[in-house]
Design an enzyme around this catalytic site. Structure first.
Site, PDB file in Angstrom:
ATOM      1  N   ASP A  10       1.046  -1.087  -0.026  1.00  0.00           N
ATOM      2  CA  ASP A  10       0.007   0.034  -0.027  1.00  0.00           C
ATOM      3  C   ASP A  10       0.786   1.286  -0.098  1.00  0.00           C
ATOM      4  OD1 ASP A  10      -2.180   1.748   0.617  1.00  0.00           O
ATOM      5  OD2 ASP A  10      -1.575   1.626   2.714  1.00  0.00           O
ATOM      6  N   ASP A  12      -0.142   5.309   0.967  1.00  0.00           N
ATOM      7  CA  ASP A  12      -0.400   6.003   2.146  1.00  0.00           C
ATOM      8  C   ASP A  12      -0.194   5.243   3.614  1.00  0.00           C
ATOM      9  OD1 ASP A  12      -0.707   8.336   0.620  1.00  0.00           O
ATOM     10  OD2 ASP A  12      -2.763   8.007   0.294  1.00  0.00           O
TER      11      ASP A  12
END
Length: 275
Positions: A10, A12
């Site tokens: 991922d 953020d």
């Protein structure tokens, strides 16, 4: 042997230490307007609208880039990514941010070349110099049909596409790292022999704790970049060690042999998740 590991990140709050959308709006002074409009439309659609607001108020692409280059990141994240890449792992990103933000940050950090693929919401500069942000799945024409995920992106579907696209290359082991609610759906797509690395005390960790039986992958949680680097490299090295021992066994006449205990002991213990 190294090419047998796919590491999916991922972006953020996993690669960088906060949310890139919030960071840009906070730094450029548009937080209040964003919060005011958030109840009225999906996040991804609102980000496109906010980029229009920035443009209308004289904020340039260069202003946005400068803010992105200042984004906070733990000092061990870049070395962790470079090490995993140097070991021959296939690194990919699956993120609900957008391509412009992610590529600007990765290029600035000098690690764009470490990733074979970035799956995220399209982001590009139009002919007027305004940043456009589009949904990964065009939900206006058809829904992706997953009720766990936001309308613009189901990371589980992206994960299934990645798994299918490399299935013909032989057995691959996946390591997935994430923090948010959207990272739960892809964690359910991981198989036995794969690893899920949720960020501890973040939304995906809470969901995994409540639904432990739904996951087939082994779970190793992490707190910060130092933890992430240590655990990720430990898992990669343990997979290599196990595969090497196995290939040595198979290269001898092993009809009556069993795998030695040392192979199993080389694997780091899965961390216990409270039920």
């Amino acid at each position: 042997m190294a090419a047998g590991i796919v590491v999916v990140f991922d972006f953020d709050k996993t690669i960088i230490d906060l949310d890139s959308d919030n960071w840009v709006l906070d730094e450029l002074g548009f937080t209040d307007l964003f919060n005011q409009l958030l109840p009225t439309m999906p996040w991804n659609s609102l980000m496109d609208k906010m980029m229009g607001e920035l443009h209308a108020n004289g904020k340039t692409i260069q202003d946005i880039e400068e803010v992105l280059k200042r984004v906070p990141i733990h000092p061990r994240i870049v070395p962790a990514i470079k090490s995993a890449h140097a070991l021959g792992c296939d690194l990919r990103i699956v993120s609900d941010a957008n391509l412009f933000f992610i590529e600007t940050i990765l290029n600035h950090l000098g690690i764009r070349g470490c990733f074979s693929e970035i799956n995220t919401n399209p982001g590009y500069v139009d002919e007027n110099g305004r940043l456009r942000i589009l949904p990964y799945h065009d939900f206006h024409s058809a829904s992706h049909g997953c009720d766990r995920c936001p309308p613009n992106m189901c990371k589980g579907m992206v994960m299934e596409r990645i798994q299918a696209s490399i299935a013909k290359e032989g057995k691959k082991r996946f390591i997935y790292l994430g923090d948010g609610i959207g990272d739960f759906c892809p964690s359910l797509k991981l198989k036995e022999g794969d690893y899920m690395m949720p960020r501890k005390n973040f939304p995906v960790w809470d969901l995994i704790c409540k639904n432990r039986m739904l996951l087939k992958a082994e779970i190793h949680e992490w707190n910060d970049g130092e933890d992430l680097e240590r655990l990720l490299l430990q898992l990669i090295n343990s997979i290599f060690a196990a595969e090497e021992s196995l290939s040595q066994l198979l290269s001898t006449d092993c009809k009556f042999q069993t795998i030695p205990m040392s192979v199993h002991q080389a694997l780091p213990q899965a961390l216990s998740v409270p039920q």
